[in-house]
Design a protein around this motif. Structure first.
Motif, short mmCIF file in Angstrom:
data_model
loop_
_atom_site.label_atom_id
_atom_site.label_comp_id
_atom_site.label_asym_id
_atom_site.label_seq_id
_atom_site.Cartn_x
_atom_site.Cartn_y
_atom_site.Cartn_z
N ALA A 4 0.83 -1.20 0.00
CA ALA A 4 0.00 0.00 0.00
C ALA A 4 0.87 1.26 0.00
O ALA A 4 0.47 2.29 -0.54
N ALA A 5 2.05 1.16 0.58
CA ALA A 5 2.95 2.32 0.63
C ALA A 5 3.35 2.77 -0.77
O ALA A 5 3.60 3.97 -0.98
N PHE A 7 1.43 2.98 -3.37
CA PHE A 7 0.37 3.90 -3.81
C PHE A 7 0.46 5.23 -3.07
O PHE A 7 0.34 6.29 -3.67
N ILE A 8 0.66 5.15 -1.76
CA ILE A 8 0.69 6.36 -0.94
C ILE A 8 1.86 7.27 -1.34
O ILE A 8 1.69 8.48 -1.52
N LEU A 9 3.04 6.68 -1.47
CA LEU A 9 4.21 7.49 -1.80
C LEU A 9 4.12 8.09 -3.20
O LEU A 9 4.54 9.22 -3.42
N ARG A 10 3.57 7.35 -4.14
CA ARG A 10 3.42 7.91 -5.49
C ARG A 10 2.40 9.03 -5.52
O ARG A 10 2.50 9.95 -6.31
N LYS A 11 1.40 8.96 -4.66
CA LYS A 11 0.39 10.02 -4.61
C LYS A 11 0.94 11.27 -3.92
O LYS A 11 0.69 12.39 -4.36
N ARG A 12 1.71 11.07 -2.84
CA ARG A 12 2.26 12.21 -2.09
C ARG A 12 3.35 12.94 -2.88
O ARG A 12 3.48 14.15 -2.78
#
Length: 71
Positions: A4-5, A7-12
């Motif tokens: 899941a990280a 997705f999160i890091l690419r979004k941030r």
């Protein structure tokens, strides 16, 4: 959580320089998340005692994480 990280890091940080690339993004990390959920659910259904024990150990690490994060 590691899957899941991605997705999160690419979004941030969408424009950040990446030292690695995930082949088949977002399909491959999505499949990995689904597989992890299946394994966790299967363990909970077939061996609930061990699953709850593992969950307890994981949750016990949260206070340690919070203490280290504050420093």
């Amino acid at each position: 959580m590691a899957f899941a990280a991605v997705f999160i890091l690419r979004k941030r940080n969408p424009k950040a320089k990446r030292s690695y690339s995930v082949p088949g993004y977002p399909i491959v990390p999505g499949i990995a998340i689904l597989g992890s959920v299946y394994i966790a659910f299967s363990m909970l259904v077939h061996n609930p005692g061990d699953a709850l024990y593992a969950l307890g150990i994981t949750l016990a690490g949260i206070p340690a994480y919070m203490l280290l994060r504050k420093k």
